[in-house]
Motif scaffolding. Sequence first.
Motif, PDB file in Angstrom:
ATOM      1  N   ASN A  31       8.098  -3.913  -4.392  1.00 49.38           N
ATOM      2  CA  ASN A  31       7.203  -4.926  -3.818  1.00 49.38           C
ATOM      3  C   ASN A  31       5.733  -4.581  -3.937  1.00 49.38           C
ATOM      4  O   ASN A  31       4.937  -4.862  -3.035  1.00 49.38           O
ATOM      5  CB  ASN A  31       7.545  -5.172  -2.338  1.00 49.38           C
ATOM      6  N   VAL A  32       5.376  -3.932  -5.016  1.00 51.71           N
ATOM      7  CA  VAL A  32       3.972  -3.598  -5.246  1.00 51.71           C
ATOM      8  C   VAL A  32       3.378  -4.594  -6.244  1.00 51.71           C
ATOM      9  O   VAL A  32       3.964  -4.877  -7.287  1.00 51.71           O
ATOM     10  CB  VAL A  32       3.816  -2.156  -5.778  1.00 51.71           C
ATOM     11  N   LEU A  33       2.249  -5.147  -5.868  1.00 48.75           N
ATOM     12  CA  LEU A  33       1.513  -6.053  -6.747  1.00 48.75           C
ATOM     13  C   LEU A  33       0.338  -5.282  -7.335  1.00 48.75           C
ATOM     14  O   LEU A  33      -0.505  -4.769  -6.605  1.00 48.75           O
ATOM     15  CB  LEU A  33       1.009  -7.252  -5.937  1.00 48.75           C
ATOM     16  N   ASN A  36      -8.435  -3.290  -8.263  1.00 47.83           N
ATOM     17  CA  ASN A  36      -8.161  -1.911  -7.869  1.00 47.83           C
ATOM     18  C   ASN A  36      -8.534  -0.831  -8.875  1.00 47.83           C
ATOM     19  O   ASN A  36      -8.368   0.355  -8.600  1.00 47.83           O
ATOM     20  CB  ASN A  36      -6.665  -1.745  -7.536  1.00 47.83           C
ATOM     21  N   TYR A  54       1.371   3.174   2.188  1.00 47.22           N
ATOM     22  CA  TYR A  54       2.420   2.327   1.617  1.00 47.22           C
ATOM     23  C   TYR A  54       2.681   2.678   0.159  1.00 47.22           C
ATOM     24  O   TYR A  54       3.822   2.835  -0.260  1.00 47.22           O
ATOM     25  CB  TYR A  54       2.031   0.849   1.718  1.00 47.22           C
ATOM     26  N   THR A  55       1.615   2.803  -0.607  1.00 45.37           N
ATOM     27  CA  THR A  55       1.796   2.993  -2.048  1.00 45.37           C
ATOM     28  C   THR A  55       2.116   4.449  -2.419  1.00 45.37           C
ATOM     29  O   THR A  55       2.727   4.706  -3.435  1.00 45.37           O
ATOM     30  CB  THR A  55       0.558   2.518  -2.829  1.00 45.37           C
ATOM     31  N   ASP A 100     -10.359  -4.812   3.831  1.00 49.48           N
ATOM     32  CA  ASP A 100      -9.503  -3.993   2.967  1.00 49.48           C
ATOM     33  C   ASP A 100      -8.913  -4.862   1.856  1.00 49.48           C
ATOM     34  O   ASP A 100      -8.937  -6.093   1.935  1.00 49.48           O
ATOM     35  CB  ASP A 100      -8.400  -3.300   3.775  1.00 49.48           C
ATOM     36  N   ASP A 101      -8.395  -4.184   0.843  1.00 52.68           N
ATOM     37  CA  ASP A 101      -7.874  -4.909  -0.308  1.00 52.68           C
ATOM     38  C   ASP A 101      -6.514  -5.546  -0.029  1.00 52.68           C
ATOM     39  O   ASP A 101      -6.311  -6.729  -0.301  1.00 52.68           O
ATOM     40  CB  ASP A 101      -7.806  -3.992  -1.550  1.00 52.68           C
ATOM     41  N   PHE A 102      -5.583  -4.764   0.527  1.00 53.99           N
ATOM     42  CA  PHE A 102      -4.214  -5.244   0.740  1.00 53.99           C
ATOM     43  C   PHE A 102      -3.784  -5.075   2.183  1.00 53.99           C
ATOM     44  O   PHE A 102      -4.205  -4.150   2.869  1.00 53.99           O
ATOM     45  CB  PHE A 102      -3.230  -4.430  -0.125  1.00 53.99           C
ATOM     46  N   LEU A 103      -2.903  -5.950   2.616  1.00 54.65           N
ATOM     47  CA  LEU A 103      -2.195  -5.754   3.885  1.00 54.65           C
ATOM     48  C   LEU A 103      -0.710  -5.827   3.570  1.00 54.65           C
ATOM     49  O   LEU A 103      -0.224  -6.837   3.062  1.00 54.65           O
ATOM     50  CB  LEU A 103      -2.597  -6.833   4.891  1.00 54.65           C
ATOM     51  N   ALA A 104       0.000  -4.748   3.853  1.00 54.14           N
ATOM     52  CA  ALA A 104       1.450  -4.717   3.607  1.00 54.14           C
ATOM     53  C   ALA A 104       2.172  -4.535   4.939  1.00 54.14           C
ATOM     54  O   ALA A 104       2.488  -5.504   5.617  1.00 54.14           O
ATOM     55  CB  ALA A 104       1.772  -3.603   2.614  1.00 54.14           C
ATOM     56  N   ASN A 105       2.353  -3.289   5.340  1.00 55.05           N
ATOM     57  CA  ASN A 105       3.001  -3.048   6.636  1.00 55.05           C
ATOM     58  C   ASN A 105       2.006  -2.855   7.775  1.00 55.05           C
ATOM     59  O   ASN A 105       2.402  -2.653   8.924  1.00 55.05           O
ATOM     60  CB  ASN A 105       3.942  -1.849   6.539  1.00 55.05           C
ATOM     61  N   LYS A 148      -0.233  -0.452   8.274  1.00 58.40           N
ATOM     62  CA  LYS A 148      -0.527   0.914   8.742  1.00 58.40           C
ATOM     63  C   LYS A 148      -2.006   1.273   8.593  1.00 58.40           C
ATOM     64  O   LYS A 148      -2.598   1.892   9.480  1.00 58.40           O
ATOM     65  CB  LYS A 148       0.322   1.949   7.992  1.00 58.40           C
ATOM     66  N   ALA A 149      -2.584   0.912   7.453  1.00 60.31           N
ATOM     67  CA  ALA A 149      -4.006   1.222   7.237  1.00 60.31           C
ATOM     68  C   ALA A 149      -4.862   0.509   8.282  1.00 60.31           C
ATOM     69  O   ALA A 149      -5.746   1.117   8.894  1.00 60.31           O
ATOM     70  CB  ALA A 149      -4.415   0.801   5.822  1.00 60.31           C
ATOM     71  N   LYS A 178       0.471  -9.398   1.782  1.00 59.58           N
ATOM     72  CA  LYS A 178       1.848  -9.649   1.358  1.00 59.58           C
ATOM     73  C   LYS A 178       2.593 -10.145   2.597  1.00 59.58           C
ATOM     74  O   LYS A 178       3.011  -9.372   3.453  1.00 59.58           O
ATOM     75  CB  LYS A 178       2.458  -8.383   0.767  1.00 59.58           C
TER      76      LYS A 178
HETATM   77  P1  5GP Z   1      -0.300  -1.076   4.714  1.00 56.73           P
HETATM   78  O1  5GP Z   1      -1.019   0.050   5.392  1.00 56.73           O
HETATM   79  O2  5GP Z   1      -0.692  -2.437   5.235  1.00 56.73           O
HETATM   80  O3  5GP Z   1       1.191  -0.868   4.682  1.00 56.73           O
HETATM   81  O4  5GP Z   1      -0.740  -1.041   3.203  1.00 56.73           O
HETATM   82  C1  5GP Z   1      -2.050  -1.308   2.886  1.00 56.73           C
HETATM   83  C2  5GP Z   1      -2.607  -0.324   1.905  1.00 56.73           C
HETATM   84  O5  5GP Z   1      -1.644   0.059   0.930  1.00 56.73           O
HETATM   85  C3  5GP Z   1      -3.761  -0.972   1.176  1.00 56.73           C
HETATM   86  O6  5GP Z   1      -4.958  -0.348   1.572  1.00 56.73           O
HETATM   87  C4  5GP Z   1      -3.473  -0.758  -0.284  1.00 56.73           C
HETATM   88  O7  5GP Z   1      -4.291   0.263  -0.779  1.00 56.73           O
HETATM   89  C5  5GP Z   1      -2.044  -0.311  -0.372  1.00 56.73           C
HETATM   90  N1  5GP Z   1      -1.110  -1.357  -0.825  1.00 56.73           N
HETATM   91  C6  5GP Z   1      -0.082  -1.888  -0.117  1.00 56.73           C
HETATM   92  N2  5GP Z   1       0.619  -2.760  -0.844  1.00 56.73           N
HETATM   93  C7  5GP Z   1       0.029  -2.804  -2.046  1.00 56.73           C
HETATM   94  C8  5GP Z   1       0.327  -3.527  -3.254  1.00 56.73           C
HETATM   95  O8  5GP Z   1       1.266  -4.318  -3.374  1.00 56.73           O
HETATM   96  N3  5GP Z   1      -0.525  -3.332  -4.286  1.00 56.73           N
HETATM   97  C9  5GP Z   1      -1.587  -2.479  -4.222  1.00 56.73           C
HETATM   98  N4  5GP Z   1      -2.358  -2.370  -5.297  1.00 56.73           N
HETATM   99  N5  5GP Z   1      -1.870  -1.761  -3.116  1.00 56.73           N
HETATM  100  C10 5GP Z   1      -1.075  -1.921  -2.032  1.00 56.73           C
END
Ligand code: 5GP
Length: 195
Positions: A18-20, A27, A99-100, A124-129, A131-132, A156
């Motif tokens: 699930n990585v874009l 990036n 996450y990555t 920030d660039d991405f929001l996944a779970n 945590k950041a 996402k």
């Molecule tokens: P989270 O902390 O919300 O799980 O993930 C956010 C961080 O993980 C972002 O700052 C980003 O750097 C990285 N990240 C999470 N998912 C992706 C993705 O699908 N693609 C990319 N390029 N970065 C991601």
Amino acid sequence: MQLLMDRIRKDGKIKAGNVLKVDSFLNHQMDIELFKEIGKEFKRRFADVEINKILTIEASGIGIACIVAQYFNVPVVFAKKTQTKNIAGEVYTSRVESYTHGRIYDIIVAKEFLGKGDKVLVIDDFLANGKALEGLTALIKESGAELVGAGIVIEKGFQVGGDIIRSSGIRLESLAIVDSMDEETGTIVFRNEEK
Ligand code: 5GP
């Protein structure tokens, strides 16, 4: 933001887990004309609130935050990632699970750059779970500053971060929300797409 959705669809690459990947414009190589439009859009969405500082996290957030900051006329502070043990004293610290990269690291911000009276927009660039964003939120709370909102370029929506952040009462503005993406077909479905 339709311009961004179109660009993700054109140049984004869906990877396993699930990585874009958006390395060609966000990036790795950075499309500054697009960043300017992103900056204008965040300014429009947060036009009703007072902001005196933008907070982001290294590395990918920094470039975006710097362009966005030009539309708010405020400084950018970025949280540094560190593996140094026993950091104390002049910094706020928080723990983040990547996450990555799949590991845990500490983030720090020097106390002199964040504190009571600051009205902070997180970018920030991405929001996944989430945590950041949770880590950055914790730093802001510890500092006594006020979190005005969070601006995310790509959320996402099928991962839990957006729900967690919104239900905690934080004002979250995501410019593109991916509701689903298919690695096999390359199909991406966005939330609230105009066309
Ligand atoms: P989270 O902390 O919300 O799980 O993930 C956010 C961080 O993980 C972002 O700052 C980003 O750097 C990285 N990240 C999470 N998912 C992706 C993705 O699908 N693609 C990319 N390029 N970065 C991601």
